[in-house]
Design a protein around this motif. Structure first.
Motif, PDB file in Angstrom:
ATOM      1  N   ALA A  70      65.087  50.464  16.995  1.00 49.07           N
ATOM      2  CA  ALA A  70      66.229  50.723  17.865  1.00 49.07           C
ATOM      3  C   ALA A  70      67.241  51.566  17.082  1.00 49.07           C
ATOM      4  O   ALA A  70      66.888  52.309  16.176  1.00 49.07           O
ATOM      5  CB  ALA A  70      66.830  49.413  18.355  1.00 49.07           C
ATOM      6  N   TYR A  71      68.517  51.442  17.435  1.00 51.27           N
ATOM      7  CA  TYR A  71      69.519  52.365  16.907  1.00 51.27           C
ATOM      8  C   TYR A  71      69.613  52.325  15.382  1.00 51.27           C
ATOM      9  O   TYR A  71      69.726  53.368  14.727  1.00 51.27           O
ATOM     10  CB  TYR A  71      70.888  52.048  17.521  1.00 51.27           C
ATOM     11  N   SER A 133      68.761  45.227  23.154  1.00 53.28           N
ATOM     12  CA  SER A 133      69.104  46.555  22.664  1.00 53.28           C
ATOM     13  C   SER A 133      69.433  47.464  23.827  1.00 53.28           C
ATOM     14  O   SER A 133      68.949  47.278  24.946  1.00 53.28           O
ATOM     15  CB  SER A 133      67.927  47.136  21.859  1.00 53.28           C
ATOM     16  N   SER A 134      70.244  48.480  23.544  1.00 50.77           N
ATOM     17  CA  SER A 134      70.499  49.521  24.535  1.00 50.77           C
ATOM     18  C   SER A 134      69.370  50.535  24.574  1.00 50.77           C
ATOM     19  O   SER A 134      69.353  51.422  25.436  1.00 50.77           O
ATOM     20  CB  SER A 134      71.821  50.238  24.218  1.00 50.77           C
ATOM     21  N   ASP A 135      68.415  50.408  23.653  1.00 46.10           N
ATOM     22  CA  ASP A 135      67.264  51.306  23.591  1.00 46.10           C
ATOM     23  C   ASP A 135      66.141  50.725  24.447  1.00 46.10           C
ATOM     24  O   ASP A 135      65.588  49.677  24.099  1.00 46.10           O
ATOM     25  CB  ASP A 135      66.812  51.454  22.141  1.00 46.10           C
ATOM     26  N   ALA A 138      62.896  49.764  22.596  1.00 47.04           N
ATOM     27  CA  ALA A 138      62.949  48.554  21.778  1.00 47.04           C
ATOM     28  C   ALA A 138      62.733  47.311  22.635  1.00 47.04           C
ATOM     29  O   ALA A 138      61.969  46.405  22.269  1.00 47.04           O
ATOM     30  CB  ALA A 138      64.274  48.476  21.046  1.00 47.04           C
ATOM     31  N   ASP A 139      63.398  47.245  23.783  1.00 46.44           N
ATOM     32  CA  ASP A 139      63.206  46.100  24.669  1.00 46.44           C
ATOM     33  C   ASP A 139      61.786  46.061  25.229  1.00 46.44           C
ATOM     34  O   ASP A 139      61.207  44.987  25.406  1.00 46.44           O
ATOM     35  CB  ASP A 139      64.228  46.140  25.806  1.00 46.44           C
ATOM     36  N   TYR A 162      67.548  37.779  26.275  1.00 50.05           N
ATOM     37  CA  TYR A 162      68.347  38.557  25.333  1.00 50.05           C
ATOM     38  C   TYR A 162      69.698  37.880  25.116  1.00 50.05           C
ATOM     39  O   TYR A 162      70.308  37.360  26.053  1.00 50.05           O
ATOM     40  CB  TYR A 162      68.546  39.974  25.857  1.00 50.05           C
TER      41      TYR A 162
END
Length: 241
Positions: A70-71, A133-135, A138-139, A162
């Motif tokens: 992720a980030y 995650s905002s990605d 990744a989720d 989450y």
């Protein structure tokens, strides 16, 4: 043998650094003589730019203590290395891996669940409780790991929850497990160290039958870290252990 530089996220919670230190000791126990150091992205010292100058070209491999790409893996670590003028080779993140599933089951067993029994697994639903995650990738990787765990180990169901970002949350996932026919439930934090998000998961998991600990210094996690070191070093032209 190249040195191992672990890159941890860091936290204001002192339990985080203590858990990382315990994991380092497990790595050293599994491979005596291995040079291991830890750098942090935030909150804790030493920070990554402060430590990379210890290593010359070909002397170390960085292994991120991250479960998903992720980030932090895609942006923070490369940016920190660039700002420090370092070309240190960086291993892949830890997940997904069968060793992580083995570590998760170790923690469930410690929480009182008989994970060796196929009959117990067949009636037990598990919440794989991740940070979130905002990605989307990744989720998606976390959901794929949950599906693989369900398919290969015969759980009644495995649902993802989450602790941050968007839902579902732990209570939603527990409800989904019961709808799927699970007569027992367990919550398995897919997190490396204690802190705000694991505490949030624990608070939300009061209705479950079993609440596992975070992965922490699980032997399987140390084995996985050494595997990342051993596979990255030859690819980077370094002599592996």
């Amino acid at each position: 043998m190249p040195a191992l530089l672990l890159i941890a996220h860091g936290s204001r919670d002192p339990r985080h650094a203590a858990t990382v230190a315990a994991l380092v000791e497990e790595v050293r126990a599994q491979r005596p003589g291995q040079d291991v150091a830890t750098a942090y992205l935030d909150h804790c010292a030493p920070r990554l730019p402060q430590l990379v100058h210890r290593y010359g070209p070909g002397e170390a491999v960085a292994v991120p203590l991250l479960l998903n790409r992720a980030y932090h893996a895609k942006h923070d670590i490369p940016a920190a290395l660039r700002s420090a003028g370092s070309a240190l080779p960086v291993a892949d993140v830890l997940g997904p891996s069968p060793l992580l599933l083995a570590a998760l089951e170790r923690r469930l067993a410690e929480a009182g669940l008989d994970v060796r029994s196929a009959a117990v697994r067949a009636r037990t639903g598990v919440v794989l409780a991740a940070a979130g995650s905002s990605d989307p990738a990744a989720d998606a990787a976390t959901r794929a790991l949950a599906a693989h765990w369900h398919r290969t180990r015969g759980w009644a169901a495995v649902e993802v929850a989450y602790a941050s970002a968007t839902g579902p949350r732990v209570p939603d996932a527990l409800a989904a497990l019961r709808t799927a026919g699970a007569t027992r439930t367990a919550v398995s934090p897919y997190l490396l160290a204690p802190g705000l998000l694991p505490d949030r998961i624990a608070t939300a998991a009061t209705a479950t039958d079993h609440l596992a600990r975070v992965l922490g210094p699980a032997p399987e996690l140390a084995t996985l870290i050494l595997h990342r070191l051993d596979t990255t070093a030859p690819a980077a032209g370094l002599l592996a252990a």
